[in-house]
Design a protein around this motif. Structure first.
Motif, PDB file in Angstrom:
ATOM      1  N   GLU A   3       8.824   1.480  -2.409  1.00  0.00           N
ATOM      2  CA  GLU A   3       7.380   1.539  -2.627  1.00  0.00           C
ATOM      3  C   GLU A   3       7.023   1.645  -4.102  1.00  0.00           C
ATOM      4  O   GLU A   3       5.856   1.730  -4.455  1.00  0.00           O
ATOM      5  CB  GLU A   3       6.778   2.706  -1.842  1.00  0.00           C
ATOM      6  CG  GLU A   3       6.869   2.505  -0.326  1.00  0.00           C
ATOM      7  CD  GLU A   3       6.194   3.610   0.444  1.00  0.00           C
ATOM      8  OE1 GLU A   3       6.443   4.798   0.125  1.00  0.00           O
ATOM      9  OE2 GLU A   3       5.418   3.303   1.358  1.00  0.00           O
ATOM     10  N   GLY A   4       8.049   1.659  -4.962  1.00  0.00           N
ATOM     11  CA  GLY A   4       7.794   1.556  -6.388  1.00  0.00           C
ATOM     12  C   GLY A   4       7.800   2.848  -7.167  1.00  0.00           C
ATOM     13  O   GLY A   4       7.471   2.841  -8.354  1.00  0.00           O
ATOM     14  N   TYR A   5       8.159   3.964  -6.548  1.00  0.00           N
ATOM     15  CA  TYR A   5       8.163   5.221  -7.280  1.00  0.00           C
ATOM     16  C   TYR A   5       9.370   6.068  -6.900  1.00  0.00           C
ATOM     17  O   TYR A   5      10.012   5.852  -5.857  1.00  0.00           O
ATOM     18  CB  TYR A   5       6.875   6.013  -7.055  1.00  0.00           C
ATOM     19  CG  TYR A   5       6.548   6.292  -5.602  1.00  0.00           C
ATOM     20  CD1 TYR A   5       7.152   7.346  -4.923  1.00  0.00           C
ATOM     21  CD2 TYR A   5       5.627   5.514  -4.914  1.00  0.00           C
ATOM     22  CE1 TYR A   5       6.858   7.604  -3.599  1.00  0.00           C
ATOM     23  CE2 TYR A   5       5.317   5.765  -3.591  1.00  0.00           C
ATOM     24  CZ  TYR A   5       5.940   6.814  -2.939  1.00  0.00           C
ATOM     25  OH  TYR A   5       5.646   7.057  -1.618  1.00  0.00           O
ATOM     26  N   ALA A  34      -1.527  -5.775   0.349  1.00  0.00           N
ATOM     27  CA  ALA A  34      -0.524  -5.488   1.370  1.00  0.00           C
ATOM     28  C   ALA A  34       0.895  -5.568   0.818  1.00  0.00           C
ATOM     29  O   ALA A  34       1.784  -4.838   1.261  1.00  0.00           O
ATOM     30  CB  ALA A  34      -0.687  -6.459   2.542  1.00  0.00           C
ATOM     31  N   SER A  35       1.120  -6.459  -0.137  1.00  0.00           N
ATOM     32  CA  SER A  35       2.470  -6.643  -0.681  1.00  0.00           C
ATOM     33  C   SER A  35       2.658  -5.966  -2.032  1.00  0.00           C
ATOM     34  O   SER A  35       3.678  -6.167  -2.690  1.00  0.00           O
ATOM     35  CB  SER A  35       2.761  -8.138  -0.822  1.00  0.00           C
ATOM     36  OG  SER A  35       1.799  -8.764  -1.660  1.00  0.00           O
ATOM     37  N   VAL A  36       1.688  -5.159  -2.434  1.00  0.00           N
ATOM     38  CA  VAL A  36       1.739  -4.497  -3.741  1.00  0.00           C
ATOM     39  C   VAL A  36       2.473  -3.167  -3.614  1.00  0.00           C
ATOM     40  O   VAL A  36       2.413  -2.500  -2.577  1.00  0.00           O
ATOM     41  CB  VAL A  36       0.303  -4.286  -4.272  1.00  0.00           C
ATOM     42  CG1 VAL A  36       0.290  -3.434  -5.527  1.00  0.00           C
ATOM     43  CG2 VAL A  36      -0.347  -5.625  -4.554  1.00  0.00           C
ATOM     44  N   SER A  67      -4.345  -2.344 -10.520  1.00  0.00           N
ATOM     45  CA  SER A  67      -4.249  -3.641 -11.188  1.00  0.00           C
ATOM     46  C   SER A  67      -4.550  -4.781 -10.228  1.00  0.00           C
ATOM     47  O   SER A  67      -5.290  -5.718 -10.557  1.00  0.00           O
ATOM     48  CB  SER A  67      -2.852  -3.807 -11.787  1.00  0.00           C
ATOM     49  OG  SER A  67      -2.704  -5.078 -12.376  1.00  0.00           O
ATOM     50  N   ALA A  68      -4.000  -4.720  -9.014  1.00  0.00           N
ATOM     51  CA  ALA A  68      -4.236  -5.787  -8.032  1.00  0.00           C
ATOM     52  C   ALA A  68      -5.687  -5.800  -7.575  1.00  0.00           C
ATOM     53  O   ALA A  68      -6.281  -6.868  -7.381  1.00  0.00           O
ATOM     54  CB  ALA A  68      -3.303  -5.607  -6.832  1.00  0.00           C
TER      55      ALA A  68
END
Length: 498
Positions: free
Chosen positions: A98-100, A201-203, A212-213
């Motif tokens: 999930e990026g973190y 959804a894909s971010v 940003s998105a």
């Protein structure tokens, strides 16, 4: 003249420390970086502390060649990296899907945080904090109409329970005050977007990635800061920001799924996505919210849509007999309750007069403001609540099949309103029945001499209450219902309750 080895080492350590302090991670300050323009060296000093610390990182974009992050909990290890990772003094912070990611621990002798640039230019954020910033709470949608919604942020600054004591046993007034809001309050940003073909959804689920998105011109997303919300003390869990969607930022689309996130200032990760569904275009009930005497009421009630410029009913625009009736009833109940020497003559080892008054307020507000609903044949079955059998009245001969759908009942246009203080609605509507547990909770919390009684599941309870959703359906048994709660995180509301 050569310096002694010990003195040389001491001087060198002071030099390293001075350099490190020029690049120091300040507590509770989010730092933005880009892997193509890192400082030299890409290391940051972490000050010594006896308190628990979290070092969190969050990517702002997906990347196969993202940077790697390392932390040492010993200031003698000034350049933590892949060559000295041992899982104790030097740890690599793993970034999840999930990026973190984060490291939690103590830094009694200080430490260092280091970045190893990846093969691809990637923006990211870093945060040193006392609290975990990668497990945020989620918002929830209290109610929707065809083109409006009321959304609450996660709660913060919970209230300290203040139990009155004898002989000055003073209960809260019938018409509550919101009290002093926290200063400064936690700031949240709400981001919402139609679920279908959502670019979010894909971010990655980080604040910077979602923000940003959402800021892209073709995203279709709306971004609302706390400046467009109202602080509201809904319950004892604490304060919340309340957003009214469908106002100045434009109305919602009928019968449409939306996905929303909250981004809390000073954190790395966004909340998990939460969905809500607007009602059909023919849904006629109006939203009622921000009532001091009923602070948890924030849903659609069988009232005609208010005249512009009003978009919903509040305490100042609601027909005065409605509020006056509730405040009067609450005042009379409190007067009767306090004929008992509350705080001196205990009627229960578990509950007090204050508990009784709070439970009665919840019940009174729930039944005084019928909650409009709408049949939705595609409503998902709640997790673990497939159609089940609720045992009513304690007899195996009285089993009924309880479908996992909302407890809706059609009210004809000519039918008398449950609350006679409400003006005539003039058309048929569906009402979401109150959870029987709302009544039973007041019955359990209040002394017997008040004569408060609830209908029995084996007989007439299902005529006016939702049986078996929160309660089990068995006499005197708490919990064990098919849905386990009045509402869920997916936007489903099963019965009217807190």
């Amino acid at each position: 003249m050569l310096l002694p080895v010990s003195l040389f080492a001491l001087v060198q350590s002071f030099v390293l420390l001075a350099e490190a302090q020029q690049q120091q991670l300040a507590l509770d300050t989010v730092r933005d970086f880009n892997s193509s323009s890192l400082p030299s060296p890409p290391t940051f000093f972490i000050s010594p502390s006896s308190d628990f610390r979290h070092v969190s990182v969050g990517l702002c974009a997906s990347s196969a060649g993202a940077p790697r992050f390392f932390v040492s909990n010993d200031s003698s290890i000034t350049h933590p990296g892949p060559d000295n990772v041992d899982g104790k003094s030097v740890i690599e912070i793993s970034v999840g899907p999930e990026g973190y990611g984060s490291f939690a621990g103590f830094f009694p002798r200080g430490g260092f945080f280091a970045i190893q640039a990846g093969s691809v230019n990637t923006p990211f954020e870093i945060l040193l904090s006392a609290a975990n910033s990668t497990n945020p709470l989620s918002p929830f949608a209290s109610e929707t109409t065809a083109n409006q919604a009321i959304v609450f942020s996660p709660s913060f600054d919970p209230l300290d329970p203040l139990e009155p004591s004898y002989p000055n046993y003073t209960l809260p007034s019938a018409n509550l005050t919101q009290g002093n809001a926290p200063s400064p309050p936690k700031n949240y940003t709400l981001v919402y977007v139609p679920t279908a073909n959502s670019p979010l959804a894909s971010v990655l689920r980080t604040n910077c990635a979602i923000r940003s998105a959402a800021q892209q011109s073709n995203s279709g997303a709306k971004i609302l800061s706390s400046n467009s919300a109202t602080l509201w003390l809904r319950d004892d869990q604490g304060w919340r920001w309340e957003w009214f969607l469908g106002g100045s930022e434009g109305g919602l689309t009928p019968k449409t799924n939306y996905t929303m996130y909250t981004l809390q200032d000073g954190t790395i990760a966004a909340s998990k996505p939460v969905m809500f569904l607007t009602k059909s275009a023919s849904f006629a009930c109006a939203l009622v919210h921000q009532l001091p005497y009923c602070p948890a009421v924030a849903y659609a009630v069988p009232l005609a849509v208010p005249r512009p410029p009003q978009v919903a009913y509040t305490a100042s625009t609601l027909p005065s007999p409605v509020g006056e009736t509730i405040v009067s009833g609450m005042s009379n109940f409190t007067s009767t309750l306090t004929t008992l020497a509350c705080g001196r003559d205990d009627y229960s080892p578990l509950v007090t007069c204050a508990d009784c008054q709070a439970a009665y307020r919840t019940w009174l507000c729930t039944v005084s403001f019928p909650r409009c609903g709408e049949s939705n044949p595609t409503s998902p079955t709640p997790p673990g609540a497939s159609p089940s059998t609720a045992l009513l009245g304690g007899s195996s001969a009285q089993q009924v099949l309880l479908p996992a759908v909302p407890a809706l009942k059609t009210v004809n246009a000519s039918a008398a309103a449950r609350n006679p203080a409400l003006p005539a609605f003039g058309e048929a509507y569906e009402v979401l029945l109150p959870c029987l547990e709302v009544c039973n909770a007041a019955d359990r919390a209040c002394p017997v001499f008040l004569g408060f009684k609830c209908p029995l599941p084996a007989f007439t309870a299902s005529d006016s209450y939702a049986v078996g959703y929160v309660d089990s359906g068995r006499e005197g048994e708490v919990g064990g219902g098919a849905t386990g709660g009045a509402w869920d995180e997916f936007g489903n509301v099963w019965c009217n309750g807190p």
